[in-house]
Scaffold this motif. Sequence first.
Motif, PDB file in Angstrom:
ATOM      1  N   UNK A   1       0.821  -1.215   0.000  1.00 49.48           N
ATOM      2  CA  UNK A   1       0.000   0.000   0.000  1.00 49.48           C
ATOM      3  C   UNK A   1       0.855   1.266   0.000  1.00 49.48           C
ATOM      4  N   UNK A   2       2.030   1.184  -0.611  1.00 47.08           N
ATOM      5  CA  UNK A   2       2.975   2.297  -0.602  1.00 47.08           C
ATOM      6  C   UNK A   2       3.603   2.462  -1.980  1.00 47.08           C
ATOM      7  N   UNK A   3       3.733   3.703  -2.405  1.00 46.84           N
ATOM      8  CA  UNK A   3       4.461   4.040  -3.626  1.00 46.84           C
ATOM      9  C   UNK A   3       5.590   4.987  -3.259  1.00 46.84           C
ATOM     10  N   UNK A   4       6.801   4.642  -3.681  1.00 48.80           N
ATOM     11  CA  UNK A   4       7.951   5.511  -3.465  1.00 48.80           C
ATOM     12  C   UNK A   4       8.653   5.702  -4.801  1.00 48.80           C
TER      13      UNK A   4
ATOM     14  N   UNK B   1      23.715  20.079 -14.558  1.00 51.85           N
ATOM     15  CA  UNK B   1      23.492  19.833 -13.132  1.00 51.85           C
ATOM     16  C   UNK B   1      22.212  19.031 -12.949  1.00 51.85           C
ATOM     17  N   UNK B   2      22.260  18.085 -12.029  1.00 53.22           N
ATOM     18  CA  UNK B   2      21.107  17.239 -11.723  1.00 53.22           C
ATOM     19  C   UNK B   2      20.655  17.486 -10.292  1.00 53.22           C
ATOM     20  N   UNK B   3      19.361  17.659 -10.115  1.00 53.60           N
ATOM     21  CA  UNK B   3      18.769  17.806  -8.785  1.00 53.60           C
ATOM     22  C   UNK B   3      17.749  16.686  -8.605  1.00 53.60           C
ATOM     23  N   UNK B   4      17.851  15.974  -7.509  1.00 50.49           N
ATOM     24  CA  UNK B   4      16.936  14.862  -7.231  1.00 50.49           C
ATOM     25  C   UNK B   4      15.881  15.288  -6.214  1.00 50.49           C
ATOM     26  N   UNK B   5      14.656  14.828  -6.427  1.00 51.17           N
ATOM     27  CA  UNK B   5      13.576  14.990  -5.452  1.00 51.17           C
ATOM     28  C   UNK B   5      12.855  13.653  -5.347  1.00 51.17           C
TER      29      UNK B   5
ATOM     30  N   UNK C   1      15.134  15.335   5.818  1.00 49.12           N
ATOM     31  CA  UNK C   1      14.311  14.146   6.001  1.00 49.12           C
ATOM     32  C   UNK C   1      13.337  13.909   4.847  1.00 49.12           C
ATOM     33  N   UNK C   2      13.308  14.814   3.877  1.00 50.79           N
ATOM     34  CA  UNK C   2      12.531  14.563   2.662  1.00 50.79           C
ATOM     35  C   UNK C   2      13.377  13.910   1.562  1.00 50.79           C
ATOM     36  N   UNK C   3      14.678  13.883   1.761  1.00 48.50           N
ATOM     37  CA  UNK C   3      15.582  13.347   0.737  1.00 48.50           C
ATOM     38  C   UNK C   3      15.779  11.846   0.940  1.00 48.50           C
ATOM     39  N   UNK C   4      14.732  11.102   0.653  1.00 48.57           N
ATOM     40  CA  UNK C   4      14.808   9.649   0.781  1.00 48.57           C
ATOM     41  C   UNK C   4      13.746   9.018  -0.106  1.00 48.57           C
TER      42      UNK C   4
ATOM     43  N   UNK D   1      15.672   1.791   3.299  1.00 45.89           N
ATOM     44  CA  UNK D   1      15.424   3.204   3.026  1.00 45.89           C
ATOM     45  C   UNK D   1      16.679   3.808   2.400  1.00 45.89           C
ATOM     46  N   UNK D   2      16.520   4.455   1.256  1.00 44.36           N
ATOM     47  CA  UNK D   2      17.639   5.089   0.562  1.00 44.36           C
ATOM     48  C   UNK D   2      17.648   6.578   0.882  1.00 44.36           C
TER      49      UNK D   2
END
Length: 227
Positions: A100-103, A118-122, A183-186, A193-194
């Motif tokens: 029941x989870x999407x990441x 430049x690359x920015x990850x979210x 704590x949002x960068x995962x 957990x990455x």
Amino acid sequence: MKKQNVTVDKIILEGELTYKDVKVLHYKIEYPKFTGIFFQRMLGELNLLYKARAITFQQTCVQQLLCEASKQYDEAVSNGYPFHMFEAYIVFEVTYNCDCTISLYFDKYEYKGGAHGATVRSSDTWSLSKECCLLLCDMFPSSVSYKAYAMQAINNQIAEQIEQGTGFYFDDYQRLVARYFNQRSFYLTMEGVAVYYQQYEIAPYASGIPVFILPYELGCVLRPQCR
């Protein structure tokens, strides 16, 4: 509830923009579309969210980036040096799709001339059953100091990589790990957990986006559940 995967389709917005009959900008934007038997209302809201984000970035390309590319083109012509076409991409990867989870995470890449772009990850992790976006603290029991646990694990992994010669980081990486911790960068994987950092935050550009896996562990790092 039985584990139920969600179907993920990739939608693409792509275009080439010209200035004075010269192609100066190419963009390609990927975003997900979710379908499933369960959680249809939540999935519908996510589809609207990601479509809106994609259209917003497309508008940024058409307006802001095209203006920047046009100015750089004129400058290149005036000074007699070559113009390198601007590029803008957003790609995504769904890393967890069960319980029941999407990441998933998104990498936004922009090239505006020069040696490299430049690359920015979210990233986002969604509990479909709770209808909410999860933070890193939600992946730990309340009895665990999640930030201290995560930073200690990250510093240990960095030290091991440096010792083995498999990773390259700034000398003051421990200070930088704490400074740029978010704590949002995962995102979630099947292994754990990455947690990631942006380019240049804790390591040179050549190291890319550093990612550290915190394995699921009973009583420490929690695996998602349908509840």
